[in-house]
Design a protein around this motif. Sequence first.
Motif, short mmCIF file in Angstrom:
data_model
loop_
_atom_site.label_atom_id
_atom_site.label_comp_id
_atom_site.label_asym_id
_atom_site.label_seq_id
_atom_site.Cartn_x
_atom_site.Cartn_y
_atom_site.Cartn_z
N ARG A 1 -15.57 30.92 -52.01
CA ARG A 1 -16.26 30.04 -52.96
C ARG A 1 -16.35 28.60 -52.47
NH1 ARG A 1 -16.70 32.90 -57.61
NH2 ARG A 1 -15.18 34.54 -57.93
N THR A 2 -15.32 28.18 -51.77
CA THR A 2 -15.23 26.78 -51.36
C THR A 2 -14.79 26.68 -49.90
OG1 THR A 2 -12.89 26.59 -51.96
CG2 THR A 2 -14.51 26.10 -53.72
N MET B 1 -19.06 29.81 -33.28
CA MET B 1 -18.38 30.70 -34.19
C MET B 1 -17.15 31.26 -33.49
SD MET B 1 -19.54 34.46 -35.74
CE MET B 1 -21.23 34.08 -35.60
N PRO B 2 -15.95 30.99 -34.00
CA PRO B 2 -14.75 31.58 -33.40
C PRO B 2 -14.75 33.10 -33.57
CG PRO B 2 -14.16 29.80 -34.91
CD PRO B 2 -15.62 30.07 -35.08
N ALA C 1 -12.03 28.83 -47.54
CA ALA C 1 -12.25 29.25 -46.16
C ALA C 1 -11.10 28.78 -45.27
CB ALA C 1 -13.58 28.71 -45.64
N LEU C 2 -10.63 27.58 -45.50
CA LEU C 2 -9.51 27.06 -44.71
C LEU C 2 -8.24 27.87 -44.99
CD1 LEU C 2 -10.21 23.23 -44.95
CD2 LEU C 2 -10.61 24.77 -43.01
N GLN D 1 -16.94 32.01 -39.42
CA GLN D 1 -17.75 30.81 -39.56
C GLN D 1 -17.14 30.01 -40.71
OE1 GLN D 1 -21.81 32.27 -40.10
NE2 GLN D 1 -22.25 31.71 -38.01
N PRO D 2 -15.99 29.38 -40.45
CA PRO D 2 -15.27 28.73 -41.54
C PRO D 2 -16.07 27.65 -42.26
CG PRO D 2 -14.13 28.43 -39.44
CD PRO D 2 -15.30 29.31 -39.19
N LEU D 3 -16.89 26.90 -41.55
CA LEU D 3 -17.67 25.85 -42.22
C LEU D 3 -18.78 26.44 -43.08
CD1 LEU D 3 -17.81 23.15 -39.41
CD2 LEU D 3 -16.28 23.29 -41.39
N ARG D 4 -19.15 27.69 -42.81
CA ARG D 4 -20.11 28.40 -43.66
C ARG D 4 -19.39 29.30 -44.66
NH1 ARG D 4 -25.34 29.94 -39.99
NH2 ARG D 4 -25.84 27.79 -39.46
N ARG D 5 -18.05 29.28 -44.61
CA ARG D 5 -17.19 30.00 -45.55
C ARG D 5 -17.34 31.52 -45.43
NH1 ARG D 5 -20.45 27.51 -48.87
NH2 ARG D 5 -20.40 29.23 -50.36
#
Length: 126
Positions: A28-29, A1-2, A33-34, A61-65
């Motif tokens: 939402r997506t 986690m960054p 997050a990106l 946690q961008p991949l977990r949004r």
Amino acid sequence: MPTLPWTVPNTPPQGVEVHVFASRFETRTLWGALKFFARTPGVWRQVSRAPGAYGASLKAQPLRRTFWTLSAWESPAALKAFARSGTHAPTSRGLAAEMSDAKFATWTAKSDDLPLDWTEAFRHLA
């Protein structure tokens, strides 16, 4: 986690009460997050120069949004001035439609307790 480490834009006086703000955002997506992640550096530059800012950190946690912020301020007015100005204002408006959930918490702490602990922030946001 960054995690962006605790940054101290302005050193607070010893023994004063500070206004603490924590937030949790879930997009939402993954695209949302990106977008959030891509806009973080501009807001981070703003907070690093903000009048009345005594410290700030961000967990992502961008991949977990999911994103969390934790900051300490001279006053609620200093936080409000930051949020309504500079890069933060258009960024928050522009990302509002991307959010599926947002939680906010405020409390007070003593300047001697800085930097703040993420465990305390998560407790207040629960």
